[in-house]
Design a protein around this motif. Structure first.
Motif, short mmCIF file in Angstrom:
data_model
loop_
_atom_site.label_atom_id
_atom_site.label_comp_id
_atom_site.label_asym_id
_atom_site.label_seq_id
_atom_site.Cartn_x
_atom_site.Cartn_y
_atom_site.Cartn_z
N GLN A 51 0.82 -1.22 0.00
CA GLN A 51 0.00 0.00 0.00
C GLN A 51 0.85 1.27 0.00
O GLN A 51 0.36 2.35 -0.29
CB GLN A 51 -0.93 0.01 1.23
CG GLN A 51 -1.95 -1.11 1.21
CD GLN A 51 -2.88 -1.04 2.39
OE1 GLN A 51 -2.53 -1.53 3.47
NE2 GLN A 51 -4.04 -0.43 2.22
N CYS A 88 -10.76 -0.08 3.16
CA CYS A 88 -9.35 -0.25 2.79
C CYS A 88 -8.79 1.12 2.48
O CYS A 88 -9.41 1.89 1.73
CB CYS A 88 -9.24 -1.17 1.57
SG CYS A 88 -7.52 -1.49 1.08
N LEU A 89 -7.63 1.43 3.04
CA LEU A 89 -7.02 2.74 2.79
C LEU A 89 -6.65 2.88 1.31
O LEU A 89 -6.47 4.00 0.84
CB LEU A 89 -5.79 2.93 3.68
CG LEU A 89 -6.08 2.95 5.19
CD1 LEU A 89 -4.78 3.16 5.98
CD2 LEU A 89 -7.11 4.03 5.56
N HIS A 130 -6.88 -9.12 6.88
CA HIS A 130 -6.92 -8.14 5.79
C HIS A 130 -5.49 -7.75 5.37
O HIS A 130 -5.17 -7.67 4.19
CB HIS A 130 -7.72 -6.92 6.28
CG HIS A 130 -7.86 -5.80 5.30
ND1 HIS A 130 -9.09 -5.42 4.78
CD2 HIS A 130 -6.96 -4.93 4.79
CE1 HIS A 130 -8.90 -4.38 3.97
NE2 HIS A 130 -7.62 -4.06 3.96
N HIS A 134 -3.25 -8.46 1.89
CA HIS A 134 -2.52 -7.46 1.10
C HIS A 134 -1.13 -7.98 0.70
O HIS A 134 -0.65 -7.70 -0.39
CB HIS A 134 -2.31 -6.18 1.92
CG HIS A 134 -3.41 -5.17 1.80
ND1 HIS A 134 -3.79 -4.62 0.59
CD2 HIS A 134 -4.18 -4.57 2.74
CE1 HIS A 134 -4.76 -3.74 0.80
NE2 HIS A 134 -5.03 -3.69 2.10
#
Ligand code: K1U
Ligand code: ZN
Length: 185
Positions: A51, A88-89, A130, A134
């Motif tokens: 991310q 989710c960011l 989560h 990722h």
């Protein structure tokens, strides 16, 4: 303080497998500090390396003011089923109900390179799952039904123009207003 840019849906790094960490270096320790700062500024409870444009298998979580770094995490045991809303960011303003194991046992390395295990349920267990997803290129929208996923992607198609180059740079207002979710209540 270093805030990292957050990659959003559309950046291929979010779909890539990560590389296991072989040695926990000072540079990775600095990365984990920057990831905590970025996650807190974005009002998240977790953040994984892809991310922020990195390929190492490392993530941070902070549920109920319990900051935890997980390096090379693995789910060694999972049981039960539980459904709850996730965000989710990397897909801002999109939410959906996701069914996952209710409890997990995770084995990982800490920031000193020492192995540990943690058992987690509820939001902490969900957040760990989560973040581990990722690290394998998986996103919560992958679990939605075809119909819900279509709806989420249609909404995202309208949102994504806010993030040129699939990058989310936290605004000064977001940064200034940063606080823990608990303090909002
Ligand atoms: O990895 C991320 O994108 C961070 C993500 C983690 C997460 C949220 C919810 C369930 C599981 C994992 C977020 O922090 S999204 C923002 C958030 O704090 C939140 C959103 C919905 C429910 C609970 C928390
Ligand atoms: Zn996410």
């Amino acid at each position: 303080m270093t805030l990292l840019d957050i990659r959003v849906l559309g950046d291929p790094i979010l779909r890539a497998e990560t590389t296991p960490v072989e040695r926990v270096t000072d540079e990775l320790r600095q990365l984990s500090r920057d990831m905590f700062e970025t996650m807190h500024a974005a009002k998240g409870i977790g953040l994984a390396a892809p991310q922020v444009g990195r390929t190492e298998r490392i993530a941070v979580v902070d549920v109920d003011n319990n900051p935890l770094v997980i390096i090379n995490p693995e789910i060694v045991f999972a049981e039960g089923k539980s459904k709850a809303e996730e965000g989710c960011l990397s897909i801002p303003d999109i939410y959906g109900d996701v069914e996952r194991p209710a409890r997990v046992q995770v084995r990982a390395l800490d920031i000193e390179g020492k192995q540990f295990e943690v058992e987690a349920d509820e939001l902490f267990g969900r957040c760990l799952q989560h973040e581990i997803d990722h690290l394998h290129g998986k996103l919560f929208i992958d679990y939605l039904s075809v119909l819900k996923r279509r709806g989420a992607l249609a909404k995202w198609a309208k949102e994504k123009d806010k993030y040129p180059g699939a990058v989310r740079r936290l605004t000064p207002a977001e940064v200034a207003g940063h606080h823990h979710r608990d303090e909002e209540l």
